[in-house]
Scaffold this active site. Structure first.
Site, PDB file in Angstrom:
ATOM      1  N   TRP A  27       0.828  -1.213   0.000  1.00 42.96           N
ATOM      2  CA  TRP A  27       0.000   0.000   0.000  1.00 42.96           C
ATOM      3  C   TRP A  27       0.865   1.267   0.000  1.00 42.96           C
ATOM      4  O   TRP A  27       0.594   2.213  -0.732  1.00 42.96           O
ATOM      5  CB  TRP A  27      -0.967  -0.033   1.169  1.00 42.96           C
ATOM      6  CG  TRP A  27      -2.082   0.977   1.168  1.00 42.96           C
ATOM      7  CD1 TRP A  27      -2.643   1.549   2.261  1.00 42.96           C
ATOM      8  CD2 TRP A  27      -2.792   1.522   0.033  1.00 42.96           C
ATOM      9  NE1 TRP A  27      -3.660   2.400   1.891  1.00 42.96           N
ATOM     10  CE2 TRP A  27      -3.764   2.408   0.523  1.00 42.96           C
ATOM     11  CE3 TRP A  27      -2.691   1.340  -1.345  1.00 42.96           C
ATOM     12  CZ2 TRP A  27      -4.626   3.118  -0.321  1.00 42.96           C
ATOM     13  CZ3 TRP A  27      -3.560   2.063  -2.192  1.00 42.96           C
ATOM     14  CH2 TRP A  27      -4.500   2.930  -1.675  1.00 42.96           C
ATOM     15  N   ARG A  74      11.284   0.432   7.852  1.00 45.34           N
ATOM     16  CA  ARG A  74      12.217   0.078   8.935  1.00 45.34           C
ATOM     17  C   ARG A  74      13.482  -0.552   8.381  1.00 45.34           C
ATOM     18  O   ARG A  74      14.483  -0.619   9.069  1.00 45.34           O
ATOM     19  CB  ARG A  74      11.541  -0.865   9.934  1.00 45.34           C
ATOM     20  CG  ARG A  74      10.924  -2.093   9.310  1.00 45.34           C
ATOM     21  CD  ARG A  74      10.147  -2.897  10.311  1.00 45.34           C
ATOM     22  NE  ARG A  74       9.290  -3.844   9.619  1.00 45.34           N
ATOM     23  CZ  ARG A  74       8.596  -4.783  10.201  1.00 45.34           C
ATOM     24  NH1 ARG A  74       8.633  -4.914  11.503  1.00 45.34           N
ATOM     25  NH2 ARG A  74       7.845  -5.600   9.497  1.00 45.34           N
ATOM     26  N   LYS A 101     -14.484  -4.470   7.466  1.00 44.07           N
ATOM     27  CA  LYS A 101     -14.794  -5.297   6.277  1.00 44.07           C
ATOM     28  C   LYS A 101     -13.741  -6.372   6.071  1.00 44.07           C
ATOM     29  O   LYS A 101     -13.982  -7.348   5.353  1.00 44.07           O
ATOM     30  CB  LYS A 101     -14.999  -4.442   5.023  1.00 44.07           C
ATOM     31  CG  LYS A 101     -13.818  -3.608   4.550  1.00 44.07           C
ATOM     32  CD  LYS A 101     -12.751  -4.344   3.794  1.00 44.07           C
ATOM     33  CE  LYS A 101     -11.493  -3.515   3.665  1.00 44.07           C
ATOM     34  NZ  LYS A 101     -10.338  -4.239   3.158  1.00 44.07           N
ATOM     35  N   ASP A 111     -15.786  -0.558  -0.049  1.00 43.15           N
ATOM     36  CA  ASP A 111     -14.586  -1.362   0.225  1.00 43.15           C
ATOM     37  C   ASP A 111     -14.969  -2.815   0.501  1.00 43.15           C
ATOM     38  O   ASP A 111     -14.222  -3.744   0.174  1.00 43.15           O
ATOM     39  CB  ASP A 111     -13.831  -0.750   1.411  1.00 43.15           C
ATOM     40  CG  ASP A 111     -12.374  -1.173   1.441  1.00 43.15           C
ATOM     41  OD1 ASP A 111     -11.936  -1.892   0.520  1.00 43.15           O
ATOM     42  OD2 ASP A 111     -11.665  -0.788   2.396  1.00 43.15           O
ATOM     43  N   SER A 159      -7.573  -9.621  -2.833  1.00 38.42           N
ATOM     44  CA  SER A 159      -7.612  -9.320  -1.388  1.00 38.42           C
ATOM     45  C   SER A 159      -6.957 -10.443  -0.593  1.00 38.42           C
ATOM     46  O   SER A 159      -7.326 -11.613  -0.744  1.00 38.42           O
ATOM     47  CB  SER A 159      -9.061  -9.135  -0.939  1.00 38.42           C
ATOM     48  OG  SER A 159      -9.156  -9.390   0.452  1.00 38.42           O
ATOM     49  N   ARG A 160      -6.016 -10.049   0.257  1.00 38.86           N
ATOM     50  CA  ARG A 160      -5.336 -11.054   1.085  1.00 38.86           C
ATOM     51  C   ARG A 160      -6.297 -11.652   2.115  1.00 38.86           C
ATOM     52  O   ARG A 160      -6.251 -12.836   2.417  1.00 38.86           O
ATOM     53  CB  ARG A 160      -4.105 -10.446   1.792  1.00 38.86           C
ATOM     54  CG  ARG A 160      -2.897 -10.226   0.913  1.00 38.86           C
ATOM     55  CD  ARG A 160      -2.701  -8.872   0.370  1.00 38.86           C
ATOM     56  NE  ARG A 160      -3.196  -7.744   1.094  1.00 38.86           N
ATOM     57  CZ  ARG A 160      -2.420  -6.815   1.670  1.00 38.86           C
ATOM     58  NH1 ARG A 160      -1.120  -6.930   1.611  1.00 38.86           N
ATOM     59  NH2 ARG A 160      -2.944  -5.764   2.260  1.00 38.86           N
ATOM     60  N   ASN A 161      -7.201 -10.809   2.641  1.00 36.23           N
ATOM     61  CA  ASN A 161      -8.153 -11.311   3.640  1.00 36.23           C
ATOM     62  C   ASN A 161      -9.119 -12.337   3.012  1.00 36.23           C
ATOM     63  O   ASN A 161      -9.398 -13.371   3.605  1.00 36.23           O
ATOM     64  CB  ASN A 161      -8.912 -10.140   4.266  1.00 36.23           C
ATOM     65  CG  ASN A 161      -7.996  -9.314   5.144  1.00 36.23           C
ATOM     66  OD1 ASN A 161      -7.539  -9.784   6.176  1.00 36.23           O
ATOM     67  ND2 ASN A 161      -7.689  -8.095   4.722  1.00 36.23           N
TER      68      ASN A 161
END
Ligand SMILES: NC(=O)c1ccc[n+]([C@@H]2O[C@H](COP(=O)([O-])OP(=O)(O)OC[C@H]3O[C@@H](n4cnc5c(N)ncnc54)[C@H](O)[C@@H]3O)[C@@H](O)[C@H]2O)c1
Ligand SMILES: O=P(O)(O)OC[C@H](O)CO
Length: 328
Positions: free
Chosen positions: A31, A51, A182, A235, A245-247
């Site tokens: 993202w 990081r 969601k 969404d 979508s990973r979910n």
């Protein structure tokens, strides 16, 4: 708390609509990288911090006109705490694009940012934004929400382009909760498709899920209409219907009989819905709220039931009217 940027330039959607600004993006995952691409497309000077890169966070944000955080949930509290101790330009907006809930506190990302950076307007960015499609230059819409509408308009102008249409909203909490909750439903939708339960079942699931999201979201302080907009229903439709979508892929994998660890290691990327489900159930217990679909997702993720048992449990609940008084 007025920013120096002009919130109302000519409504010109080519990439020169606003003078180039320095934008610091925190997080170089899927993202963060897609948002960096959108900002560069608009001619802004973009620096990305992660990081693992060599520049310090302090250096990257020191002269930024806008800070945009797209780290996953575990990164929000440590980074916001670090920025609290750092000098930013006065009053610049901080945009949070994370869709998750904090395990320790159950807070949303914007609440963490507000607690740490109370001198800056905190703008929530959320909408149907599958990063792979955005990377391909496909058209997309999103919402930027802030109690300070001036700040929301500034972010709208900075990020809007022919390929990314940005709407403003005065409801940051509702905007954020729509995008976060969601993800739990996307896991359920993946299960539904993975079990090949059909279009009737999927439509029923998503419609009842919207009622569930509105019930929790309004109880926590979001405005009901926000959940019918891009950051809510919009969404949910994107995430619950796309193998990008990973979910959704988590749910699909579980329905194929894989265990959660196997699904997550095959994914190799963030699926916020897994942690969000656990935090949501903690909130539901605390607030004494019934969340039937999220509860089945929780049971499934925690290996208490099979996907088939989750379907049966939802179908065999006590019969009741479609709308209970006071929910919508
Ligand atoms: N990918 C999408 O399509 C998309 C779209 C909209 C919103 N989001 C949301 O954006 C957030 C990030 O998603 P992503 O797809 O980029 O995930 P990702 O797994 O690709 O990247 C996560 C990023 O967060 C950073 N991060 C994680 N923990 C950290 C920590 N403790 N300290 C510092 N940095 C840390 C990682 O280094 C990485 O840069 C999630 O909340 C997700 O729900 C993703
Ligand atoms: O890949 P997911 O499931 O994290 O979904 C990405 C975005 O939230 C879609 O808007």
């Amino acid at each position: 708390m007025q920013s120096n940027l002009n919130p109302n330039p000519q409504n010109n959607l080519d990439s020169t609509a606003n003078s180039p600004q320095k934008i610091a993006i925190l997080g170089s995952g899927a993202w963060g990288s897609a948002l960096a691409g959108l900002a560069r497309y608009n001619g802004h000077q973009v620096q990305v911090w992660s990081r693992s890169n060599h520049s310090s966070l302090e250096e990257i944000i020191a002269d930024a006109d806008l800070v945009l955080s797209a780290v996953s949930m575990p990164g929000v509290c440590p980074i916001a705490t670090q920025i609290k101790e750092t000098k930013l330009k006065d009053n610049i907006p901080i945009v949070t694009a994370t869709k998750g809930l904090d395990t320790e506190t159950t807070y949303t990302p914007s609440k963490i940012w507000s607690n740490c950076c109370s001198d800056h307007p905190i703008v929530v960015l959320s909408g149907p934004n599958l990063s792979k499609e955005i990377e391909q230059g496909l058209p997309a819409t999103t919402v930027v929400a802030c109690q300070d509408m001036n700040a929301a308009k500034i972010v709208q102008q900075l990020l809007s382009s022919k390929r990314f249409r940005v709407y403003t909203s005065p409801d940051p909490l509702g905007t954020e909760l729509g995008g976060t909750l969601k993800n739990v439903i996307a896991i359920a939708a993946g299960v539904c498709d993975g079990l090949h339960l059909g279009t009737n079942a999927k439509s029923g699931l998503l419609t009842r899920a919207l009622t569930e999201i509105i019930k929790i979201g309004t109880h926590l302080g979001g405005q009901a209409e926000t959940f019918f907009g891009l950051s809510g229903l919009g969404d949910m439709l994107a995430t619950c219907n796309s193998p990008l979508s990973r979910n959704y892929r988590v749910g699909y994998g579980l329905a194929q009989g894989k265990n959660l660890q196997q699904v997550l290691s095959e994914l190799g990327s963030t699926a916020e819905g897994v942690n969000t489900t656990n935090v949501l159930i903690e909130i539901a217990r605390r607030e004494q709220m019934t969340v039937p679909i999220s509860w089945q997702v929780y049971q499934l993720l925690n290996n208490k039931i099979t996907p088939q048992e989750a379907v049966e449990a939802l179908m065999e609940r006590d019969l009741k009217p479609e709308f209970l008084e006071g929910i919508i």
